[in-house]
Enzyme design. Structure first.
Site, PDB file in Angstrom:
ATOM      1  N   ASN A   1       1.273  26.934 -18.954  1.00 41.13           N
ATOM      2  CA  ASN A   1       0.532  25.757 -19.903  1.00 41.13           C
ATOM      3  C   ASN A   1       1.572  24.399 -19.743  1.00 41.13           C
ATOM      4  OD1 ASN A   1      -1.159  24.834 -22.019  1.00 41.13           O
ATOM      5  ND2 ASN A   1       0.656  24.087 -22.653  1.00 41.13           N
ATOM      6  N   GLU A   2       0.773  23.532 -19.036  1.00 40.37           N
ATOM      7  CA  GLU A   2       1.443  22.315 -18.948  1.00 40.37           C
ATOM      8  C   GLU A   2       2.726  22.037 -18.547  1.00 40.37           C
ATOM      9  OE1 GLU A   2       0.874  20.768 -22.904  1.00 40.37           O
ATOM     10  OE2 GLU A   2      -1.488  20.641 -22.879  1.00 40.37           O
TER      11      GLU A   2
ATOM     12  N   GLU B   1      -8.060  23.244 -23.566  1.00 41.50           N
ATOM     13  CA  GLU B   1      -7.803  22.473 -24.841  1.00 41.50           C
ATOM     14  C   GLU B   1      -8.305  21.210 -25.053  1.00 41.50           C
ATOM     15  OE1 GLU B   1      -3.278  22.325 -25.694  1.00 41.50           O
ATOM     16  OE2 GLU B   1      -2.848  24.102 -24.891  1.00 41.50           O
TER      17      GLU B   1
HETATM   18  O1  AZF Z   1      -0.423  18.580 -28.911  1.00 42.30           O
HETATM   19  C1  AZF Z   1      -1.627  19.538 -29.077  1.00 42.30           C
HETATM   20  C2  AZF Z   1      -1.245  20.706 -28.167  1.00 42.30           C
HETATM   21  N1  AZF Z   1      -1.191  20.140 -26.763  1.00 42.30           N
HETATM   22  N2  AZF Z   1      -0.953  20.959 -25.702  1.00 42.30           N
HETATM   23  C3  AZF Z   1      -0.193  22.087 -26.012  1.00 42.30           C
HETATM   24  C4  AZF Z   1      -0.187  22.799 -27.435  1.00 42.30           C
HETATM   25  O2  AZF Z   1       0.883  23.532 -27.273  1.00 42.30           O
HETATM   26  C5  AZF Z   1      -0.048  21.725 -28.382  1.00 42.30           C
HETATM   27  O3  AZF Z   1      -0.156  22.241 -29.696  1.00 42.30           O
END
Ligand code: AZF
Length: 438
Positions: free
Chosen positions: A165-166, A349
């Site tokens: 993730n990211e 997301e």
């Molecule tokens: O900031 C909101 C979301 N953004 N992307 C990763 C998630 O873990 C965060 O909660």
């Protein structure tokens, strides 16, 4: 008014969460510490010293939470596995931790909810951090072993997987700005971490091809629509460059096997070292990109900043995170990703933090209903423009630990009363339930 039936028949709607943000049970059943356990327990790192020790107690309440997903009528659920729960030292198996994820997957399937698993959502086992973490090239092999084990354990029932993730957050917020664990502030380290994250991703994809023949695997990036913050020509140039630093840097290597030249040139100019080992592994073909979209980012030329730019605030209405509400950016980025990479996409997301108030047992988050409607409309517009968009996961199923902001930001469509752990469907969840029937 947009309807579910406007979307393709096989389009899926779901919600997303992450282990450290909801599970709690941080020291239960053999779970080991992650870098976020240590970071959140370090004074000054998180708002009010909030941490994930208890969070939403999902570890114990997962059956109730799945019942709520079912009541809303969700097709799928994206969640992450806590690496230190299944491998407390990053290597050796903790069977009780593994058992939890088997129970979770089985409960989802019994409720006809399709599981999407994220292998890594920021909670690196602290024992691996002590071995260098994302700065140690060997981390990619530790990750491959973890991924292989989880594919073997759950791959018979789970056919949709996301490696990371990211990685931009893990590398830049974790190693450059220091806002996230492990809280380092070194641009060269951030680039090394980014490279090893992508190497780990590539190794996991190779393992996936061997272990889950009938599954799909992808990478989820946060995708920011970068726009100039003023009308100066150099700000347009800077916007295009920042897009390469934050977006292309984490997509190009995975598809083309190389970093975007414009960004490499700037980094080299600043005397930074760009790693290029294993580019062929990094570019092991994937089945989809996961797209986490929230807002746009406005930048202007700023010679005083190490990377030559600085952020500016826009004047559109904002969420509790201070992020502009900008649905057009979702459309723009979906089309951009389709045209540059030609891969199927999932919105893994999208959602907002709102000023949610529980009054007389109800949360009237009309603003979140409006936010979701507008972003659903843009997603549909992208599909009609030819984007192979396959699903949409709302962030988030329930209010949870929002990293350095602690519990102060509520993203859920379900309200969590942290004193009682009571779950209350917000108006947005009730709206979604009707939408999913429309
Ligand atoms: O900031 C909101 C979301 N953004 N992307 C990763 C998630 O873990 C965060 O909660």
């Amino acid at each position: 008014m947009i309807r579910r039936s406007d979307f393709p028949k096989d389009f899926i709607f779901g919600t997303a969460t992450a282990a450290y943000q909801i599970e709690g049970a941080a020291n239960e059943d053999g779970r080991g510490p992650s870098i976020w356990d240590v970071f959140s327990h370090t004074p000054g790192k998180t708002l009010n010293g909030d941490n994930g020790d208890v969070a939403c107690d999902h570890y114990h309440r997962y059956k109730e939470d799945i019942k709520l997903m079912k009541e809303i009528g969700l097709d799928a659920y994206r969640f992450s596995i806590s690496w230190p729960r299944v491998m407390p030292d990053g290597k050796n198996i903790n069977q009780k931790g593994v058992d939890f994820y088997n129970r979770l997957v089985d409960e989802l399937l019994e409720n006809d909810i399709v599981p999407f698993i994220t292998l890594y959502h920021w909670d690196l086992p602290y024992a691996l951090y002590e071995k260098g973490g994302w700065l140690n090239p060997d981390i990619a092999l530790y990750f491959r072993a973890y991924a292989t084990f989880m594919f073997n354990e759950l791959g018979d029932r789970v056919k949709h997987w996301i490696t990371l993730n990211e990685p931009w957050c893990s590398s830049f917020l974790g190693y450059f700005t220091g806002e996230h664990a492990p809280g380092h502030k070194d641009l060269q380290e951030a680039l090394i971490a980014a490279h090893n994250l992508l190497r780990a991703h590539g190794h996991a994809v190779q393992a996936f091809r061997e272990e889950v023949k009938d599954g799909k695997v992808g990478l989820t990036n946060v995708v920011m629509k970068i726009e100039p913050g003023d009308s100066k020509p150099e700000s347009f140039l800077v916007a295009s460059l920042v897009d390469k630093f934050v977006n292309a840097w984490y997509h190009d290597p995975v598809v083309f096997g190389k970093y975007p030249e414009e960004a490499v040139a700037i980094y080299l100019e600043k005397g930074l070292q760009i790693l290029d080992s294993d580019m062929n592994i990094i570019a092991t073909p994937i089945d989809f990109f996961g797209v986490n979209y929230y807002t746009r980012t406005l930048v202007i030329f700023d010679p005083n900043n190490p990377l030559g730019f600085s952020y500016v605030q826009g004047d559109l209405p904002k969420t509790e995170m201070g992020w502009e509400i900008y649905p057009q950016g979702l459309f723009d980025m979906l089309v951009y990703l389709k045209e540059r990479y030609r891969l199927p996409l999932y919105i893994t997301e999208n959602g907002m933090a709102g000023p949610d108030k529980l009054e007389n047992g109800r949360v009237q988050d009309t603003y979140r209903i409006e936010y979701l409607e507008k972003h659903f409309e843009k997603a549909l517009e992208a599909i009609n423009a030819g984007v192979d968009l396959k699903g949409y996961f709302i962030w988030s199923l329930m209010d949870n630990f929002e990293w350095a902001y602690g519990y102060s930001k509520r993203f859920g469509i379900i309200y969590v009363d942290y004193n009682t752990q009571k779950r209350i469907l917000k108006d947005s969840a009730l709206w979604l339930k009707e939408f999913l029937k429309s």
